[in-house]
Write an enzyme that holds these catalytic residues in place. Structure first.
Site, short mmCIF file in Angstrom:
data_model
loop_
_atom_site.label_atom_id
_atom_site.label_comp_id
_atom_site.label_asym_id
_atom_site.label_seq_id
_atom_site.Cartn_x
_atom_site.Cartn_y
_atom_site.Cartn_z
N ASP A 72 -73.67 31.35 30.21
CA ASP A 72 -73.25 30.93 31.77
C ASP A 72 -74.11 29.64 32.05
OD1 ASP A 72 -75.82 32.32 32.19
OD2 ASP A 72 -74.97 33.75 33.53
N GLU A 110 -77.06 40.27 31.73
CA GLU A 110 -78.68 40.43 32.28
C GLU A 110 -79.06 41.41 33.07
OE1 GLU A 110 -79.14 36.79 34.71
OE2 GLU A 110 -78.63 35.53 32.92
N GLU A 140 -86.54 35.92 28.12
CA GLU A 140 -86.68 34.73 28.48
C GLU A 140 -87.70 34.39 29.41
OE1 GLU A 140 -82.88 32.93 30.34
OE2 GLU A 140 -84.09 31.23 31.05
O1 KIV Z 1 -76.90 31.06 29.82
C1 KIV Z 1 -77.75 30.69 28.76
O2 KIV Z 1 -77.94 29.58 28.45
C2 KIV Z 1 -78.85 31.81 28.41
C3 KIV Z 1 -79.73 31.33 27.48
C4 KIV Z 1 -80.85 30.46 28.37
C5 KIV Z 1 -80.37 32.54 26.75
O3 KIV Z 1 -78.60 32.46 28.81
#
Ligand code: KIV
Length: 271
Positions: free
Chosen positions: A51, A122, A189
């Site tokens: 996203d 998430e 992250e």
């Molecule tokens: O949306 C994204 O690019 C992510 C990565 C940074 C893991 O979730």
């Protein structure tokens, strides 16, 4: 459906095998056909339709505005390009937090309409019911803990998460929960490398880090960041493998100059 017999598709099982062998997993984002084709051909095992498209492709400040329809559009293009990589798609903000039925419907739409292979959500305990419901439908789920950008207004900053003991404990218990639920991998992250090592040692599934140190079973970066297409984002964890922003700028400037001085097109470039 045409099946390419020469290229063996990476699956969630391949990732488990890589962890067992101690071979690190490579993951990069892509949001469109042309980029995904390059990332896939270069051997990246996992392509994440993140996203982060909200920032990188649409220019939003956060990942919150991108919609489920927009994620499906990006995922369709990436799936068309990826002959080998496992394609994982982010469930966008607002498409799964409401309740588990909505989460399942969103995941089903992504799988059905894009042809992707897995989804990423998430969060930990607070979305356990949604994760379980999606898994029950046979859809592989990748977890994401630590700095979860969809919660940026709760965190208030993009700084390293889980430096304090309480948040670190919570993260360890969320990782154990995602592992026990049946997630096939967990993104970590921007957390301390020591904590990421602890998580990696304590869960069965592969961990994939971004700003989470060497001990993770794999690494992920936003492809526009590592290629230097984005110029205004330079966190410590980011290694730039190219300066394509400059290369592209110079190419465009040269084109403009050539047009202005009647150099392009020349006689060979016309009919
Ligand atoms: O949306 C994204 O690019 C992510 C990565 C940074 C893991 O979730």
């Amino acid at each position: 459906m045409s099946v390419n017999k020469e290229i063996k598709r990476i699956t969630t099982h391949t990732l488990a095998e890589l962890k067992a062998k101690g071979e690190p997993i490579s993951m990069l984002t892509s949001y469109d056909y042309s980029m995904a084709k390059i990332v896939d051909a270069a051997g990246c095992e996992v392509i994440l339709v993140g996203d982060s498209a909200s920032n990188v492709m649409a220019g939003h400040e956060t990942t919150l505005p991108i919609t489920l329809d927009q994620m499906i559009y990006h995922a369709q293009a990436v799936v068309r390009a990826a002959a080998r990589a496992l394609v994982v798609v982010d469930l966008p903000f607002g498409s799964y937090q409401g309740n588990s039925k909505e989460a399942l419907n969103s995941a089903i739409r992504i799988m059905k309409e894009s042809g992707a292979h897995a989804v990423k959500l998430e969060g930990g305990a607070e979305i356990q019911e949604s994760i379980q419901r999606i898994l029950t439908a046979g859809i592989p789920v990748m977890g994401h803990l630590g700095l979860t950008p969809q919660s940026i207004y709760k965190f208030g900053t993009y700084q390293v998460r889980a430096k304090e003991e309480q948040e670190a404990e919570r993260l360890l218990s969320d990782a154990a929960l995602l592992d026990a639920c049946g997630c096939f991998a967990i993104v970590l992250e921007k957390i301390p490398a020591k904590l990421a090592a602890q998580v990696t040692a304590s869960v069965k599934v592969p961990t994939i880090g971004i700003g989470a140190g060497q001990a993770c079973n794999g690494q992920v970066l936003v492809v526009h960041d590592m290629l230097g297409i984005t110029q205004d984002f330079s966190p410590r964890f980011l290694r730039r493998y190219a300066n394509l922003g400059e290369v592209m700028h110079n190419a465009v400037a040269q084109y403009v100059a050539d047009v202005k001085r009647h150099d392009f097109p020349n006689e060979k470039e016309q009919y």
